[in-house]
Design a protein around this motif. Structure first.
Motif, PDB file in Angstrom:
ATOM      1  N   VAL A 188       0.745  -1.265   0.056  1.00  0.00           N
ATOM      2  CA  VAL A 188       0.052  -0.089   0.023  1.00  0.00           C
ATOM      3  C   VAL A 188       0.856   1.107  -0.069  1.00  0.00           C
ATOM      4  O   VAL A 188       0.579   2.246  -0.843  1.00  0.00           O
ATOM      5  CB  VAL A 188      -0.948  -0.037   1.146  1.00  0.00           C
ATOM      6  N   ALA A 189       1.843   1.242   1.019  1.00  0.00           N
ATOM      7  CA  ALA A 189       2.697   2.249   0.859  1.00  0.00           C
ATOM      8  C   ALA A 189       3.491   2.584  -0.459  1.00  0.00           C
ATOM      9  O   ALA A 189       3.691   3.609  -0.847  1.00  0.00           O
ATOM     10  CB  ALA A 189       3.745   2.206   2.050  1.00  0.00           C
ATOM     11  N   LEU A 212       2.350   1.626  -3.355  1.00  0.00           N
ATOM     12  CA  LEU A 212       1.266   2.119  -4.455  1.00  0.00           C
ATOM     13  C   LEU A 212       1.198   3.701  -4.206  1.00  0.00           C
ATOM     14  O   LEU A 212       0.984   4.377  -5.427  1.00  0.00           O
ATOM     15  CB  LEU A 212       0.005   1.283  -3.980  1.00  0.00           C
ATOM     16  N   LEU A 213       1.087   4.119  -2.909  1.00  0.00           N
ATOM     17  CA  LEU A 213       0.905   5.694  -2.549  1.00  0.00           C
ATOM     18  C   LEU A 213       1.790   6.374  -3.202  1.00  0.00           C
ATOM     19  O   LEU A 213       1.894   7.452  -3.925  1.00  0.00           O
ATOM     20  CB  LEU A 213       0.773   5.845  -1.373  1.00  0.00           C
ATOM     21  N   ILE A 214       3.067   5.873  -2.841  1.00  0.00           N
ATOM     22  CA  ILE A 214       4.272   6.528  -3.276  1.00  0.00           C
ATOM     23  C   ILE A 214       4.561   6.567  -4.767  1.00  0.00           C
ATOM     24  O   ILE A 214       4.886   7.598  -5.321  1.00  0.00           O
ATOM     25  CB  ILE A 214       5.714   6.286  -2.364  1.00  0.00           C
ATOM     26  N   ALA A 244       2.139   6.147  -7.033  1.00  0.00           N
ATOM     27  CA  ALA A 244       1.153   7.005  -7.447  1.00  0.00           C
ATOM     28  C   ALA A 244       1.498   8.570  -7.334  1.00  0.00           C
ATOM     29  O   ALA A 244       1.224   9.240  -8.408  1.00  0.00           O
ATOM     30  CB  ALA A 244      -0.176   6.876  -7.046  1.00  0.00           C
ATOM     31  N   MET A 245       2.475   8.921  -6.598  1.00  0.00           N
ATOM     32  CA  MET A 245       2.787  10.418  -6.292  1.00  0.00           C
ATOM     33  C   MET A 245       3.905  10.794  -7.554  1.00  0.00           C
ATOM     34  O   MET A 245       3.984  11.723  -7.842  1.00  0.00           O
ATOM     35  CB  MET A 245       3.188  10.233  -4.925  1.00  0.00           C
ATOM     36  N   GLY A 294       4.595  -2.594  -5.108  1.00  0.00           N
ATOM     37  CA  GLY A 294       3.524  -1.671  -5.279  1.00  0.00           C
ATOM     38  C   GLY A 294       3.806  -0.296  -5.938  1.00  0.00           C
ATOM     39  O   GLY A 294       2.957   0.190  -6.623  1.00  0.00           O
ATOM     40  N   ALA A 330       2.046   7.332   3.861  1.00  0.00           N
ATOM     41  CA  ALA A 330       2.732   6.002   3.769  1.00  0.00           C
ATOM     42  C   ALA A 330       3.391   5.676   4.901  1.00  0.00           C
ATOM     43  O   ALA A 330       3.142   4.584   5.530  1.00  0.00           O
ATOM     44  CB  ALA A 330       3.682   6.102   2.461  1.00  0.00           C
ATOM     45  N   MET A 337      -4.018  11.399  -4.757  1.00  0.00           N
ATOM     46  CA  MET A 337      -3.150  12.304  -5.522  1.00  0.00           C
ATOM     47  C   MET A 337      -3.811  13.709  -6.078  1.00  0.00           C
ATOM     48  O   MET A 337      -3.407  14.727  -5.802  1.00  0.00           O
ATOM     49  CB  MET A 337      -2.221  11.978  -6.651  1.00  0.00           C
TER      50      MET A 337
END
Lengths: 680, 680
Positions: free
Chosen positions: A507-508, A510-512, A514-515, A597, B398, B608
């Protein structure tokens, strides 16, 4: 058995020969271009400026990249040595060199053919189309030729070592690294020049596009070459090579037929070369008709030949039924259909892109209408169109991925990417034709050729805008598929059994991940903004300080503007480039699933932002053209002024930050693929 | 054993009582507001217009939502009946009703306190702050009070049935559904009015903000209430309730202590209520000092009390060591620290948001400087700032997710969300204070109160802009954590063992999910664009057709403008709303893992885009204010004109499409959570 071995060797040797065929065809096309007359002295002088500017930029860019490549090569040399795959670094350097070489040839051809196309336009539309398209073909054929020669030769050399693909993948990494710098650097260059030239020249001083009095005009024309020719070429070289590599990596695991699994993607690429060459032969037009049709005919013929050819290839080459390490069984027909699925998805995404960006279609007309209430509503409408335009291409892409997987597993996903890219030879020829036509118009304008010449080049240029939009859609779609295929290849190489979204590291990641595309775009857009700011200052200064410039009695100092763009591009491409390479390495070193991710996040948000920006930019551009064609008050009306603002905002979107994302998503995947067996 | 049972019952009963405490405090604050003097007749008249407009909109909005809620309730009734959980529909309706009720109370309080704050500003800054903040407190306390009463009562009723959370989760779904319409509808309303009022009034006619001659001025003031008060309230109500529900769902599985696992989140929320109430007591300011400090003090005190209180609660309530179904063992201290991690992450994200948006900070000053070269560079600079601003908040998020997971597993992620939201009572009070202060300034302007009054309200309003930006960052961060927690809860309820990114259905889900926020934003932005277009037409018409309007001799037809915004908002909120509910149901029905990928994609790209849009919008806004403060040529300069364009583009970004994404990501997760046991 010896017969089989001989056959295998013959097949191995045949692959690079098809690449050589493409290169010979490129050479033939180049000689045809050079044989054409370059026109008047004034034309030669201007095209000389462009050629020098472009080559000077390429030289400085390649010097900067060489440093970066040397560092990466040293790291690979060390890691490869410790992991007993000592030749990764050599493959990397070869890939980087091939990408650079195709950019060099392509741009040389483009900057030679622009002036000759302008001169040919003095005779007929078809002659001009022929020269411009021949110039583009050099780039297209160099890309596929050098790609197939490179991979084919490396497979002959390293095919017999254990885990050959660990070494050969380095070629793709080299191609990707160059591509990133070429796309980002070229993108910054071209748009800093374009925005600067437009804002002061067209809006403040009120002089026409490509007017020789505008000090930034040469930088702008150079930009078309370094951004749209060299940048696009490096982008597709990377996609082309990357999708073949991904399919080869996955193909290694084909039970009982690993050589076929590896050779099949290479053979498909060879079929694509032949199909592309044959496609170019029917690109010709009559004086009154639309050159778009000629270009489409060539592309469609190549696609059709590709489908037919790959069917026979598949039946001949792949076993009727095969598995990968004992998983589900797939059929040769399935593999063929996965290739076709990719090809069809590519065409659909191209057509959707055309709908969202073409002049006169509802989206761009809507933006034009919103321009009547000022620049704010123009921007709002364009952002809305761009965001909306992600929907259908993404659904097509998702459907393509699922279909390809059902037909031939992860191998199918890679084949779909390859299918989409198989006709890169002609697709890129059509795409590179655009900036050549654009340049030829600029040269005609600056050389004060008669209006009917300019009318012909305008016709070629208008077609170029559409082909550019379609080409962008195609580049994004193929980048997404290639990234997914490389991602699959990475998971195999890294020995990942799953990447579970329920795992918080994933998840982490994926978020980073996507950023990252947002950060990346911000850097690219910011670079254009600040370089354009400098450019605006310089152009204003020249108008103010050079006496007689506005009256056409003095010459502008073009070199200063060329230099501003060049320096900004080189300086500002470093950080994003290093980031794109370093982040996946650090992430993978922390945790492989975190990296998994991250790659998924980069691809998911990168594809959206790429489509959004490409289509918003294209649509703003054509909304402006719609008004310039005399609608809603025409040129000079308040609506037109608002539309120009939209177009200017769209410029870095569609030509700098948007296209850089194609590279980002592929590069981060291939970095992971190459470094996984070495480091994680 | 009987003692334990009695204790459990007492604890169960205590929860709703804390909710009642919050509601009583809200009632007290409301009565304080109503006791204050509403000022001159002119002030009463104007505030009457605003009150009527806001209530009329709320009435029409609620009627439209009722229809939607009735359909969903029928579906839930049917599915619940077949699955033997017959009361889901009732919980759903109760949640929807509670959300609507808190919006109703909050807006009633806001539209009563705006005029009284303006009147109090005639005496002193502190008096005005007191009224405005009391008005905001009503909203804040209603939200947490109704939330805790609702969940507390439902747990008393359904706590004893098997799988109680399957039923109780319906409450969250109800809250989310209302929130979506309130956010999207309110956002469209407020920005259509704002953009319309600004573009014609300020730019074309050259009259000041909030001038009574502007026909759209009342619609604009109404918009502040329906968008920023009711919309934000519904958003945080949903987050607050959602994070508690997610923690309860996961807490059910706490081995040997399932009641504690379920009750602990509720008890944490109760501690947050007390902390928030105590925090409000120190919000007061002196004439010369900055009201921002007073608001910050209250928020920080509440946060501090929350940490202290939750430490003691945790030690008392949770077993020293616990597991979930035999997995890893966690400690009570771990659970406490996970809560703190969420609280700290929330504060950090708020501070980062302030940096990227506040007036005078480098990002907004950079945009202001870019405005010197026209609107195009303003837009480019703002987009670049917005994109860049995603980096640090996402890294904080994250890191928070990973820390919370390591401390207390999936339960920890839910607790982190709850920790961030525990002080919602005061956070929302501060946030709702903003539009009240904004309104009071508008009323002061329209009632022609003396300049020192307007100076005081301006001071309150300036603070409101910063609190709004911080509140937005907070809303996004909490929405992301809540969505992740709900996502975890969904995977448990759906019995998913993994959601593997290497599965092509998950990849397809991820891509389509990542696309949804883009599509959603496009709809919201498009709605604002077209409604603003109508509004512009109407305002221009009134200026043209009503004789004496510009001279102040005739009254504008405010009702027509109010009606345009209302109709556009109601009509355009339907499709995105239905889409957000229907897509996860269809996706889950196709394949549960596909849905898992979809939710991950929605969250990743939604977060985002939400941060990007909120910060780009806030930064444009304050770049304009920076110029209006006299920098770079000040008001009326070309730079100012360009900055106004940026601000206008930013309006729908930060107040319509951006905030709607908070709801989208939570709603899609909770739809999945509620429907998973019923349908998949």
């Amino acid at each position: 058995m010896q017969d089989v071995e001989t056959l295998k060797l013959a097949a191995k040797v045949a692959v690079p020969l098809f690449g050589v065929l493409a290169l010979l065809f490129a050479a033939l096309k180049a000689s045809l271009v050079l044989k054409a007359d370059a026109g008047t002295d004034r034309m030669k002088q201007i095209s000389g400026f462009i050629h020098q500017g472009a080559m000077a930029f390429l030289g400085r860019e390649y010097r900067a990249i060489s440093l970066f490549a040397a560092v990466v090569a040293l790291v690979l040399l060390y890691l490869g040595y410790t992991q007993k795959t000592p030749w990764v670094f050599a493959c990397f350097l070869y890939g980087a060199f091939s990408s650079g070489l195709s950019g060099f040839f392509g741009m040389k051809a483009a900057t030679r053919s622009n002036v000759r196309a302008a001169n040919a336009a003095r005779t007929s539309l078809n002659a001009a189309l022929g020269v411009a398209f021949s110039g583009g073909s050099v780039m297209g054929m160099c890309v596929v030729g050098l790609g197939v020669v490179g991979l084919g030769v490396l497979y002959i050399i390293f095919g017999a070592i254990p885990e050959p693909m660990t070494t050969i993948s380095g070629f793709g990494l080299g191609a990707s690294s160059i591509a990133l710098f070429a796309r980002v650097g070229g993108g910054i260059y071209t748009k800093a020049a374009d925005v600067g030239a437009d804002l002061v020249g067209k809006i403040e001083a009120g002089i026409p596009e490509d007017d020789p009095r505008n000090p930034a005009v040469i930088a702008d024309l150079v930009g078309d070459n370094v951004g749209d020719v060299a940048g696009m070429g490096a982008d597709l070289f990377e996609s082309f090579v990357g999708s073949i590599i991904a399919a080869m990596v996955i193909g290694v695991a084909m039970t009982d037929h690993s050589v076929r699994g590896i050779m099949y993607p290479l053979a498909l690429a060879c079929v694509g070369i032949v199909a592309s060459i044959l496609g170019t032969f029917i690109v010709r037009t009559a004086e009154g008709s639309n050159p778009q049709k000629a270009l489409n005919n060539g592309t469609f013929l190549a696609g059709f030949l590709m489908i037919v050819g790959s069917y026979f290839l598949t039946v001949k080459m792949l076993p009727a039924s095969f598995t990968f390490g004992g998983g589900a069984a797939y059929t040769a027909t399935g593999a063929f259909l996965a290739t076709v699925a990719g090809l069809v998805a590519g065409i659909l995404i191209g057509l959707l892109t055309e709908y969202y960006t073409a002049e006169g279609k509802p989206p761009s007309v809507g933006i034009a209408k919103a321009s009547e209430t000022g620049p704010a509503t123009t921007i709002i409408a364009g952002l809305s169109v761009g965001m909306r335009s992600t929907a259908f291409p993404v659904i097509v892409l998702a459907a393509g991925v699922v279909a390809a997987y059902l037909l031939a597993g992860l191998y199918g996903i890679a084949l779909a990417g390859l299918g989409m890219l198989s006709t890169t030879g002609i697709v890129l020829a059509v795409d590179a034709y655009g900036p050549i036509a654009d340049n030829s118009g600029g040269i005609a304008e600056m050389s004060e050729l008669p209006p009917e010449v300019r009318r012909r080049t305008d016709k070629l240029d208008a077609v170029g805008n559409t082909t550019a939009a379609i080409g962008k859609g195609f580049a994004i779609g193929s980048a997404a598929l290639t990234a997914l295929a490389l991602f699959s290849a990475f998971t195999q190489k890294a020995g990942l059994m799953k990447i579970d979204i329920m795992n918080p590291y994933v998840v982490a990641g994926l978020l980073i991940g996507a950023m990252m595309p947002f950060l990346f775009c911000s850097m690219a857009i910011g670079a254009v903004g600040s370089a354009a700011f400098d450019m605006i200052g310089e152009v204003r200064r020249q108008f103010r300080e050079i006496p007689g410039l506005m009256e056409g009695k003095a010459t502008a100092d073009y070199a200063r503007c060329v230099d501003i763009s060049t320096r900004a591009a080189i300086r500002r491409m470093i950080v994003p480039g290093v980031l794109a390479v370093a982040v996946p390495i650090v992430a993978g070193w922390l945790d492989k699933e975190f990296l998994g991710g991250l790659l998924a996040g980069v691809t998911a948000s990168g594809v959206m932002l790429a489509i959004f920006q490409a289509n918003a930019g294209g649509s703003w551009d054509n909304a402006k053209k719609y008004i310039e064609a005399g609608n809603l008050g025409g040129k000079g009306s308040p609506a037109h002024k608002a539309a120009v603002v939209g177009d200017t905002v769209g410029d870095p979107f569609k030509d700098t930050s948007g296209p850089s994302l194609n590279i980002l998503i592929k590069l981060m995947s291939i970095v992971s693929l190459v470094f996984a067996p070495l480091l994680f």
